[in-house]
Design a protein around this motif. Structure first.
Motif, PDB file in Angstrom:
ATOM      1  N   THR A   1       0.906  -1.071   0.018  1.00 30.22           N
ATOM      2  CA  THR A   1       0.090   0.021  -0.128  1.00 30.22           C
ATOM      3  C   THR A   1       0.813   1.294   0.201  1.00 30.22           C
ATOM      4  O   THR A   1       0.438   2.311  -0.369  1.00 30.22           O
ATOM      5  CB  THR A   1      -0.908   0.116   1.294  1.00 30.22           C
TER       6      THR A   1
ATOM      7  N   ASP B   1      -0.312 -13.764   2.803  1.00 30.71           N
ATOM      8  CA  ASP B   1      -1.771 -13.717   2.772  1.00 30.71           C
ATOM      9  C   ASP B   1      -2.274 -15.205   2.545  1.00 30.71           C
ATOM     10  O   ASP B   1      -3.425 -15.624   2.602  1.00 30.71           O
ATOM     11  CB  ASP B   1      -2.587 -13.052   1.862  1.00 30.71           C
TER      12      ASP B   1
ATOM     13  N   ILE C   1       7.136 -11.318   6.513  1.00 35.18           N
ATOM     14  CA  ILE C   1       6.508 -10.343   6.346  1.00 35.18           C
ATOM     15  C   ILE C   1       6.145  -9.488   7.585  1.00 35.18           C
ATOM     16  O   ILE C   1       6.413  -8.467   7.827  1.00 35.18           O
ATOM     17  CB  ILE C   1       5.518 -10.402   5.391  1.00 35.18           C
TER      18      ILE C   1
HETATM   19  C1  UD1 Z   1      -0.967  -5.433   1.705  1.00 33.56           C
HETATM   20  C2  UD1 Z   1      -2.204  -6.303   1.597  1.00 33.56           C
HETATM   21  C3  UD1 Z   1      -2.046  -7.444   2.605  1.00 33.56           C
HETATM   22  C4  UD1 Z   1      -0.744  -8.206   2.488  1.00 33.56           C
HETATM   23  C5  UD1 Z   1       0.407  -7.273   2.580  1.00 33.56           C
HETATM   24  C6  UD1 Z   1       1.646  -7.840   2.347  1.00 33.56           C
HETATM   25  C7  UD1 Z   1      -3.629  -4.699   0.702  1.00 33.56           C
HETATM   26  C8  UD1 Z   1      -4.885  -3.663   1.058  1.00 33.56           C
HETATM   27  N1  UD1 Z   1      -3.117  -5.542   1.896  1.00 33.56           N
HETATM   28  O1  UD1 Z   1      -0.702  -4.703   3.069  1.00 33.56           O
HETATM   29  O2  UD1 Z   1      -3.220  -8.102   2.236  1.00 33.56           O
HETATM   30  O3  UD1 Z   1      -0.719  -9.222   3.506  1.00 33.56           O
HETATM   31  O4  UD1 Z   1       0.314  -6.159   1.668  1.00 33.56           O
HETATM   32  O5  UD1 Z   1       1.864  -8.632   1.053  1.00 33.56           O
HETATM   33  O6  UD1 Z   1      -3.097  -4.660  -0.233  1.00 33.56           O
HETATM   34  N2  UD1 Z   1       6.037  -1.620   6.839  1.00 33.56           N
HETATM   35  C9  UD1 Z   1       6.717  -0.489   7.314  1.00 33.56           C
HETATM   36  N3  UD1 Z   1       6.255   0.615   7.128  1.00 33.56           N
HETATM   37  C10 UD1 Z   1       5.286   1.181   6.290  1.00 33.56           C
HETATM   38  C11 UD1 Z   1       4.528   0.226   5.593  1.00 33.56           C
HETATM   39  C12 UD1 Z   1       4.788  -1.220   6.173  1.00 33.56           C
HETATM   40  O7  UD1 Z   1       7.374  -0.974   8.292  1.00 33.56           O
HETATM   41  O8  UD1 Z   1       5.276   2.314   6.116  1.00 33.56           O
HETATM   42  C13 UD1 Z   1       5.867  -3.192   7.119  1.00 33.56           C
HETATM   43  C14 UD1 Z   1       4.818  -3.764   7.628  1.00 33.56           C
HETATM   44  O9  UD1 Z   1       4.704  -3.504   9.094  1.00 33.56           O
HETATM   45  C15 UD1 Z   1       5.139  -5.210   7.079  1.00 33.56           C
HETATM   46  C16 UD1 Z   1       5.788  -5.169   5.854  1.00 33.56           C
HETATM   47  O10 UD1 Z   1       6.170  -3.615   5.972  1.00 33.56           O
HETATM   48  O11 UD1 Z   1       5.883  -5.853   7.923  1.00 33.56           O
HETATM   49  C17 UD1 Z   1       4.724  -5.153   4.559  1.00 33.56           C
HETATM   50  O12 UD1 Z   1       3.752  -4.218   4.757  1.00 33.56           O
HETATM   51  P1  UD1 Z   1       2.946  -3.810   3.537  1.00 33.56           P
HETATM   52  O13 UD1 Z   1       3.364  -4.373   2.257  1.00 33.56           O
HETATM   53  O14 UD1 Z   1       2.825  -2.174   3.793  1.00 33.56           O
HETATM   54  O15 UD1 Z   1       1.181  -4.343   3.868  1.00 33.56           O
HETATM   55  P2  UD1 Z   1       0.208  -3.663   3.632  1.00 33.56           P
HETATM   56  O16 UD1 Z   1       0.372  -2.793   2.261  1.00 33.56           O
HETATM   57  O17 UD1 Z   1      -0.681  -2.778   4.753  1.00 33.56           O
END
Ligand code: UD1
Length: 419
Positions: free
Chosen positions: A165, A307, A329
């Protein structure tokens, strides 16, 4: 609160149509904020998260119409309010996806901090650092992130870690920014590519989506378009696993094997037979014996998706031999382990790895769903278990699976929703 009752042991047989992907629908809906013209989306799944996003868009001023084929048209002619309130954001973390579009179009966004969730702390620091690099001013006050920028400008942004995201948010923001933005170590997920396709059809200039370097040349304005949402790869694989666990023979239509290369390869390692067509998949039981236990490790795309980790663990629980599931993840994404143990699974945890010794049979029991994909693993385990499994808190599953019990019932499962 709804519950799902499953009497396990029936083999699934028949054909099921896969829905549009939740994780492609949510960003595409948020993209409607980038233009004053209507955006028509088709193959939008009927899910609680989609309803939440529509509610959020509605309170930003969008008018929403649903046509007879369930196409959803969103028109953000005027944005009346740039606040995403706590009540909506706390129920769905992906609400953060409105942040990039709101700042890019209105110069202002107030988004409630998403806070913790069942699968770890999930911060949004990378979304914020990216917007800051594009010239936004960011303040955190009273639980809200306040982002302001007269006009965003292009920047080179290197993500510390891959965020789906985060990539989508910055791609949308950059579409209307001044100049060129380069996203390095960007997420390669098909849902990111689908969003780029939608944005390009709206007039954006995005190159490289689907690779780890995405280049976005900002434009003055975007226009409306029609975008067909790509199939849900997680739903597809969940049904494949359901078939594997029940010795089923099923065909999945409206999907694409190309979205699922890693999960299909892993499922074949268990001995499962999967036949691929351009837009469908067929699976039938291997001639004899149990499936083999395998090891998996979750990774960003094209690796094995987090997922599907819980669902795969359910499968390994009844496979022959021992397997290991390593989650890289998310922290704390093993909430399903204790519930699978209640059904008789033999699983022990060592840090971020679950060690699973396959058992010949699971046994039905009352269990509780803890998050979206964990709930799916309990449904799968219930389908394979002997006796009755009663799953409570199934609102989690309604966030991401369209009519799951109806689809499974049509394949011959003994499953019912108790309201
Ligand atoms: C998206 C999916 C979710 C999936 C995930 C990983 C959507 C709506 N949701 O979630 O179903 O499980 O990707 O494939 O598409 N992180 C940080 N800082 C940030 C952003 C993320 O540290 O600013 C970390 C998160 O805590 C996590 C990792 O990065 O450990 C991956 O998260 P992220 O890819 O951002 O997950 P989402 O986009 O929320």
């Amino acid at each position: 609160m709804d519950r799902i009752l499953i009497r396990g042991g029936r083999s699934l047989r028949g054909t099921v149509a896969i829905s549009g992907a939740k994780n492609a629908t949510l960003p595409a809906l948020a993209a409607s904020l980038l233009t004053d013209e209507p955006l028509l989306l088709t193959h939008v799944p009927h899910l609680r998260d989609v309803t939440t996003m529509l509610e959020l868009l509605g309170q930003h001023g969008a008018s929403i119409t649903v046509d007879e084929q369930l196409g959803v048209e969103i028109a953000c002619t005027r944005i009346s309010n740039t606040t995403a309130p706590y009540d909506l954001v706390r129920t769905m973390r992906a609400s953060i996806l409105v942040m990039g579009p709101l700042v890019a179009r209105c110069g202002d966004a107030r988004i409630s901090l998403p806070g913790g969730c069942a699968i770890g702390s999930r911060p949004v620091n990378l979304h914020l650092a990216g917007l800051e690099a594009m010239g936004a001013e960011i303040q955190l006050t009273s639980g809200y992130i306040h982002v302001k920028a007269k006009r965003l400008h292009g920047a080179r942004i290197v993500f510390d870690l891959v965020t789906v995201t985060g990539t989508e948010n910055l791609m949308m923001a950059a579409a209307l920014a001044d100049g060129r933005t380069i996203l390095e170590n960007a997420a390669c997920e098909p849902e990111v590519t689908d969003l780029a396709l939608c944005l390009n059809n709206m007039g954006a200039r995005i190159h490289g989506a689907g690779t780890s370097t995405i280049t976005i040349d900002g434009v003055e304005r975007l226009h409306g378009t029609h975008h067909d949402i790509l199939p849900d790869r997680i739903e597809t694989a969940t049904f494949l696993i359901a078939a594997a666990m029940t010795h089923g023979d099923i065909t999945l239509t409206h999907t694409s094997p190309y979205l699922l290369e890693s999960p299909i390869a892993k499922l074949r390692q268990t001995g499962m037979i999967i036949n691929e067509q351009e837009e469908s998949l067929h699976t039938c039981p291997k001639s004899e014996g149990r499936l083999r236990a395998i090891n998996i490790q979750t990774c960003p795309y094209p690796g094995f998706p987090t997922d599907l980790q819980a669902q795969m663990m359910a499968l390994i629980s009844i496979a022959d031999g021992s397997g290991a599931v390593t989650e890289t993840i998310f922290e704390n994404r093993f909430m399903h382990v204790s519930e699978l143990q209640r059904l008789g699974a033999d699983i022990s945890l060592q840090g971020n790895t679950a060690l699973i010794r396959g058992v010949p049979h699971l046994h039905g029991a009352p269990v509780m769903a803890t998050d979206l994909r964990a709930s799916a693993s309990l449904v799968l385990a219930g389908l394979a278990a002997e006796g009755e499994t009663l799953i409570s808190r199934v609102y989690h599953i309604d966030r991401g699976y369209e009519r799951i019990e109806e689809k499974l019932m049509a394949l011959g499962a003994d499953i019912q929703r108790l309201s």
